[in-house]
Motif scaffolding. Structure first.
Motif, PDB file in Angstrom:
ATOM      1  N   ALA A  14      40.683  35.764  29.982  1.00 22.24           N
ATOM      2  CA  ALA A  14      41.152  37.105  30.297  1.00 22.24           C
ATOM      3  C   ALA A  14      40.115  38.139  29.865  1.00 22.24           C
ATOM      4  CB  ALA A  14      42.484  37.371  29.614  1.00 22.24           C
ATOM      5  N   GLY A  15      39.879  39.116  30.740  1.00 29.35           N
ATOM      6  CA  GLY A  15      38.875  40.128  30.483  1.00 29.35           C
ATOM      7  C   GLY A  15      37.514  39.800  31.049  1.00 29.35           C
ATOM      8  N   GLY A  16      37.324  38.576  31.493  1.00 27.26           N
ATOM      9  CA  GLY A  16      36.057  38.154  32.047  1.00 27.26           C
ATOM     10  C   GLY A  16      35.904  38.520  33.511  1.00 27.26           C
ATOM     11  N   SER A  17      34.806  38.042  34.096  1.00 25.15           N
ATOM     12  CA  SER A  17      34.471  38.378  35.476  1.00 25.15           C
ATOM     13  C   SER A  17      34.067  37.148  36.265  1.00 25.15           C
ATOM     14  CB  SER A  17      33.314  39.386  35.519  1.00 25.15           C
ATOM     15  OG  SER A  17      33.656  40.603  34.887  1.00 25.15           O
ATOM     16  N   LEU A  18      34.292  37.206  37.560  1.00 25.59           N
ATOM     17  CA  LEU A  18      33.825  36.206  38.504  1.00 25.59           C
ATOM     18  C   LEU A  18      33.403  36.904  39.782  1.00 25.59           C
ATOM     19  CD1 LEU A  18      36.466  33.317  38.288  1.00 25.59           C
ATOM     20  CD2 LEU A  18      34.073  33.184  37.575  1.00 25.59           C
ATOM     21  N   ARG A  19      32.465  36.297  40.483  1.00 27.06           N
ATOM     22  CA  ARG A  19      32.044  36.796  41.783  1.00 27.06           C
ATOM     23  C   ARG A  19      32.218  35.697  42.816  1.00 27.06           C
ATOM     24  NH1 ARG A  19      26.073  38.357  44.175  1.00 27.06           N
ATOM     25  NH2 ARG A  19      26.711  40.145  45.472  1.00 27.06           N
ATOM     26  N   LEU A  20      33.110  35.922  43.759  1.00 22.38           N
ATOM     27  CA  LEU A  20      33.343  34.972  44.829  1.00 22.38           C
ATOM     28  C   LEU A  20      32.462  35.303  46.026  1.00 22.38           C
ATOM     29  CD1 LEU A  20      37.245  34.727  44.811  1.00 22.38           C
ATOM     30  CD2 LEU A  20      35.578  33.501  43.395  1.00 22.38           C
ATOM     31  N   SER A  21      32.021  34.268  46.715  1.00 22.97           N
ATOM     32  CA  SER A  21      31.226  34.432  47.921  1.00 22.97           C
ATOM     33  C   SER A  21      31.903  33.723  49.083  1.00 22.97           C
ATOM     34  CB  SER A  21      29.814  33.863  47.734  1.00 22.97           C
ATOM     35  OG  SER A  21      29.110  34.546  46.721  1.00 22.97           O
ATOM     36  N   CYS A  22      31.753  34.275  50.263  1.00 24.79           N
ATOM     37  CA  CYS A  22      32.267  33.672  51.481  1.00 24.79           C
ATOM     38  C   CYS A  22      31.133  33.614  52.486  1.00 24.79           C
ATOM     39  CB  CYS A  22      33.442  34.482  52.033  1.00 24.79           C
ATOM     40  SG  CYS A  22      34.076  33.902  53.622  1.00 24.79           S
ATOM     41  N   ALA A  23      30.640  32.415  52.748  1.00 26.73           N
ATOM     42  CA  ALA A  23      29.577  32.212  53.718  1.00 26.73           C
ATOM     43  C   ALA A  23      30.186  31.997  55.096  1.00 26.73           C
ATOM     44  CB  ALA A  23      28.717  31.016  53.328  1.00 26.73           C
TER      45      ALA A  23
END
Length: 119
Positions: A14-23
């Motif tokens: 909790a409080g963290g980050s993620l970056r999702l990608s869609c190719a």
């Protein structure tokens, strides 16, 4: 044939980050409106964010507004979802979806990527 492949999911505190990608393949990205949806365990699919073909307009679900940012790079045929200040309730499978030019519905969907936020 349009194919969407999501990557970038995983386990985060909790409080963290993620970056999702869609190719995106099979269609020129500039001709596709794009969106992100998610489905939490035991719950219905929920709208997360969308972006117009040119990237000039973005929309967000109330639960993610301010924390999440959708963007697109048409030259790379990729759509992104930057997720900050993650909460346990953000946990779920995240799906990328495409809306072809001239339509008002999402006709193409990716396989999804799992996002798990621990407390």
């Amino acid at each position: 044939q349009v194919q969407l492949v999501e990557t970038g999911g995983g386990l985060v505190q909790a409080g963290g980050s993620l970056r999702l990608s869609c190719a995106v393949s099979g269609r020129t990205l500039r001709n596709l409106g794009m969106g992100w949806f998610r489905q939490a365990p035991g719950k219905e699919r929920e709208f997360v964010a969308s972006i117009s073909r040119s990237g000039g307009s973005t929309y967000y679900g109330d639960s993610v507004k301010v924390r999440f940012t959708i963007s697109r790079d048409n030259a790379k045929n990729t759509v992104y979802l930057q997720m900050n200040s993650l909460k346990p309730e953000d946990t779920g499978i995240y799906y990328c979806a495409a809306k072809p030019i001239g339509t008002d519905q999402y006709h193409y969907w990716g396989q999804g990527t799992q996002v798990t936020v621990s407390s």
